[in-house]
Scaffold this motif. Sequence first.
Motif, PDB file in Angstrom:
ATOM      1  N   LYS A 128       0.787  -1.276  -0.008  1.00 26.04           N
ATOM      2  CA  LYS A 128       0.024   0.072   0.077  1.00 26.04           C
ATOM      3  C   LYS A 128       0.648   1.147  -0.008  1.00 26.04           C
ATOM      4  O   LYS A 128       0.664   2.107  -0.643  1.00 26.04           O
ATOM      5  CB  LYS A 128      -0.771  -0.051   1.022  1.00 26.04           C
ATOM      6  CG  LYS A 128      -1.949  -1.318   1.353  1.00 26.04           C
ATOM      7  CD  LYS A 128      -2.937  -1.069   2.437  1.00 26.04           C
ATOM      8  CE  LYS A 128      -3.821  -2.273   2.361  1.00 26.04           C
ATOM      9  NZ  LYS A 128      -4.641  -2.384   3.649  1.00 26.04           N
ATOM     10  N   GLY A 133      -1.335   2.356  -2.770  1.00 29.53           N
ATOM     11  CA  GLY A 133      -1.979   3.146  -2.195  1.00 29.53           C
ATOM     12  C   GLY A 133      -3.122   2.697  -1.127  1.00 29.53           C
ATOM     13  O   GLY A 133      -3.365   1.263  -1.034  1.00 29.53           O
ATOM     14  N   PRO A 134      -4.057   3.389  -0.409  1.00 27.28           N
ATOM     15  CA  PRO A 134      -3.887   4.731  -0.076  1.00 27.28           C
ATOM     16  C   PRO A 134      -2.942   5.447   0.822  1.00 27.28           C
ATOM     17  O   PRO A 134      -2.583   6.568   0.677  1.00 27.28           O
ATOM     18  CB  PRO A 134      -5.289   5.094   0.372  1.00 27.28           C
ATOM     19  CG  PRO A 134      -5.656   3.937   1.224  1.00 27.28           C
ATOM     20  CD  PRO A 134      -5.129   2.583   0.377  1.00 27.28           C
ATOM     21  N   THR A 135      -2.278   4.216   1.614  1.00 25.20           N
ATOM     22  CA  THR A 135      -1.123   4.866   2.354  1.00 25.20           C
ATOM     23  C   THR A 135      -0.092   5.272   1.489  1.00 25.20           C
ATOM     24  O   THR A 135       0.441   4.620   0.646  1.00 25.20           O
ATOM     25  CB  THR A 135      -0.725   3.871   3.392  1.00 25.20           C
ATOM     26  OG1 THR A 135      -1.841   3.238   4.122  1.00 25.20           O
ATOM     27  CG2 THR A 135       0.212   4.242   4.290  1.00 25.20           C
ATOM     28  N   GLN A 136       0.447   6.578   1.807  1.00 28.23           N
ATOM     29  CA  GLN A 136       1.630   7.015   1.046  1.00 28.23           C
ATOM     30  C   GLN A 136       2.355   8.077   1.598  1.00 28.23           C
ATOM     31  O   GLN A 136       1.917   8.779   2.312  1.00 28.23           O
ATOM     32  CB  GLN A 136       1.274   7.476  -0.278  1.00 28.23           C
ATOM     33  CG  GLN A 136       2.230   8.055  -1.197  1.00 28.23           C
ATOM     34  CD  GLN A 136       1.564   8.687  -2.470  1.00 28.23           C
ATOM     35  OE1 GLN A 136       0.433   9.036  -2.428  1.00 28.23           O
ATOM     36  NE2 GLN A 136       2.613   9.126  -3.442  1.00 28.23           N
ATOM     37  N   ALA A 145      -1.726   3.561  -8.399  1.00 30.34           N
ATOM     38  CA  ALA A 145      -2.628   3.647  -7.549  1.00 30.34           C
ATOM     39  C   ALA A 145      -3.742   2.742  -7.722  1.00 30.34           C
ATOM     40  O   ALA A 145      -4.367   2.392  -9.027  1.00 30.34           O
ATOM     41  CB  ALA A 145      -3.324   5.185  -7.697  1.00 30.34           C
ATOM     42  N   GLY A 146      -4.525   2.179  -6.763  1.00 27.10           N
ATOM     43  CA  GLY A 146      -5.718   1.356  -7.032  1.00 27.10           C
ATOM     44  C   GLY A 146      -5.245  -0.331  -7.360  1.00 27.10           C
ATOM     45  O   GLY A 146      -6.293  -1.025  -7.321  1.00 27.10           O
ATOM     46  N   THR A 148      -4.589  -3.222  -6.030  1.00 25.62           N
ATOM     47  CA  THR A 148      -4.609  -3.745  -4.795  1.00 25.62           C
ATOM     48  C   THR A 148      -4.061  -5.201  -4.835  1.00 25.62           C
ATOM     49  O   THR A 148      -4.158  -6.007  -5.805  1.00 25.62           O
ATOM     50  CB  THR A 148      -5.997  -3.906  -4.280  1.00 25.62           C
ATOM     51  OG1 THR A 148      -6.691  -4.448  -5.006  1.00 25.62           O
ATOM     52  CG2 THR A 148      -6.116  -2.258  -3.921  1.00 25.62           C
TER      53      THR A 148
END
Length: 737
Positions: A128, A133-136, A145-146, A148
Amino acid sequence: MGPTRAQFIQYAPAALAVVPLVAGPWSALAAAAAGAGAWAVNVSAPVLRSLIGCGFTATGCGIAANEVLAAGGNSLIALGLAVPAGAAALAHHRNINGHTPALVPATTGEGMAGGLTSQEQLITAWWKEFISGPTQTEGRVLIQAGATLEHFALEIDGDHVAFSGIITLPQGQQVKVRAADIASVYRVPVSQVDLGDPRDYAPNALPVTVHLKVPAEQLQLAAGTPTTPEELWAAYVGVPEGAMPGTTLTVTRYDGPLDWEGIATRDRRAIGTVNLQDLAGNLDLETIQIALAPGDKPSQMGIRVMREHALMHGTMLSSVVGELSMDSRGYVRAGTYVDGCPALLPLAQPGSGARHLYLVGGSRSGKSGLLEQILLSAHRSGIAVILASPQAGTIAGASLSAYLGDGLDEAMGALRLAYAMMLDREARYRSPAFPFTDPLVLVVIDEAHMLLSASSPYHLEAKAIVEQLTRRSLKRGIGVVLATQTPLAEDLGNSTVIRSQLLIGGGAVFLRCAKGQGSLVGANAVEGAEGIDLSMIPSQWPGQYAKVSNRDMSGLATEAAAAPEDGTFGLGYLLTPGSQAVQFRSLHLDVAPVSLAGGQPPAGIEDCDAWRERDTIAQTPMVDKRGKNLIGSLADLLAAAEGAPSSQETPHHNPGGLQVIAGSSRPGAPGVAAGAPDGQELIKPRILELLREQSFPMTAETIARKLGTSAKNIKPRLSELKKRDEVTNENGLWRAA
């Protein structure tokens, strides 16, 4: 849900910077608590040192600021003392970015939120943080991004740690995460990241497996120092530039790095031919130390690496006497393969005819011994032998032949007789499917280069006869065994026809040759024997030089009998049609082959015109002075042998003084009328040869054009050949009968 370990490490310094401002001296307890917490979550040594240093700085600044405020000092001074605390917190934040926690198997078991171990939680946190992400962290750009990681699974097996999952994006998006991106995040080589083929999955879903820790053996292979046979194979043989690309090795027996066996397999694809020189180079071995054993499946091949050669001790001729006679399939025992199985040679093909054999071997290679063995097998099988031996007295078993041409001139006579026998059988048997009432015949030509090479006085005639024998004799029950000292083209008169027909019509035996003359590559390439250099076969086994030199040779009465293992006589490769050349060794002649003949006379040749006139035929040249226009029929041959025109032909006068009789020629014969055009003597044999070589019928005009003459000279000859049933005519198209 409490903070994660990464969050605790990241935000503890900020707490250390704030708490002293309000807690005063009690901030020392806060610093101690933070240090104890960092130790409890098992952070790395650099992070722990950074955390302790930050704690001391923040605590000192906080105590000083608290004292200034308590003494009624200026609040700006207290605020200024908080600046070093903030700087220490910022430095710690940078330190933990350079020293992220190591990914090692967790020892705490369960106990983290969601049922994940600390190891699993750290892996997903990194995913992540750096990929989806969303942790950044501020200032860092996500890889995609996205993207997962779904269906996450962690596998820990001894020294192997790996996790897997499926990279998933919303519908309509495509996975763009690369193996190099994942490798940079988890700090592993790109080779340890396995991504699925995007062509086999949906655009928004792609499986991934990351090997965080691999066993020491795999790391050793990656470092370029393979040791086991499987590692050597994977590093040098199975690679695209190796001798057997795309193959893997399964070892079935291992007794050391120079004594093992295995099976090479290629997934659902044929291995094909193997260059033995390249394979030996890949494995850093000598060619003689490697043996290949093709299996029933084209996708598999047996491999054997030997320290002491399996064929060193040989197989005695006297121990396999019962296997020397031809079996129901037409095979005889010639020796032993490297895997211990009998090596069989085909001498006939039941219901079809005879078989050819191409034998190559230099001096002291065992070639003459194998020829004696073949003569014995032919004798015990009722096969008649016509032996042509240009070097007089070199074949000890010559008495087993029905006709012996011993010496250069006599050997040429034997070739003429063999050709006459083929013509005789062609005249008596009009159909190739005739029942065999006559015996099989083997035409054995030893030292064939003495007859076929350009330096031979019989070069053109011998080349023409052998080419016709190898092309046409099998269906007539006549096989050719041709032996030369090298596989070079000049030993066969530079005739590609002879060698190709020998290999197609039977098989080949390759024994040791002189240095520089035994390569089966380039112009001398033989399909199925690629990469073999016959000069690399040693004359002695490793270590046998010392054994021989240590013998006591003093005294005239000393008997020093050579054991089979002292030399490599008969060691070579046996090639049969459609297979790979396999290492073998011919039988060791512990007894003279002639002594096993039982005192029986050799098999005889049937009573026929060619055999009755054998002495005259052996003295009759079968080509003109230019070495061309070979006699094409038995009647013409017998007429030429008798020195008179054939009763079936009208003589033609050649302006050059050459009498032309039914396609044959005699110098000095009186000329008669009706001359043939210059260069058109022996026209009928040329017509027959052309029609037999071509697989399609031709008109008279086409035949004339191909032979370089006019149709008016061709049509009468075609009519004559048709009367003798040697050609047929259907709607103006001519073909051989």
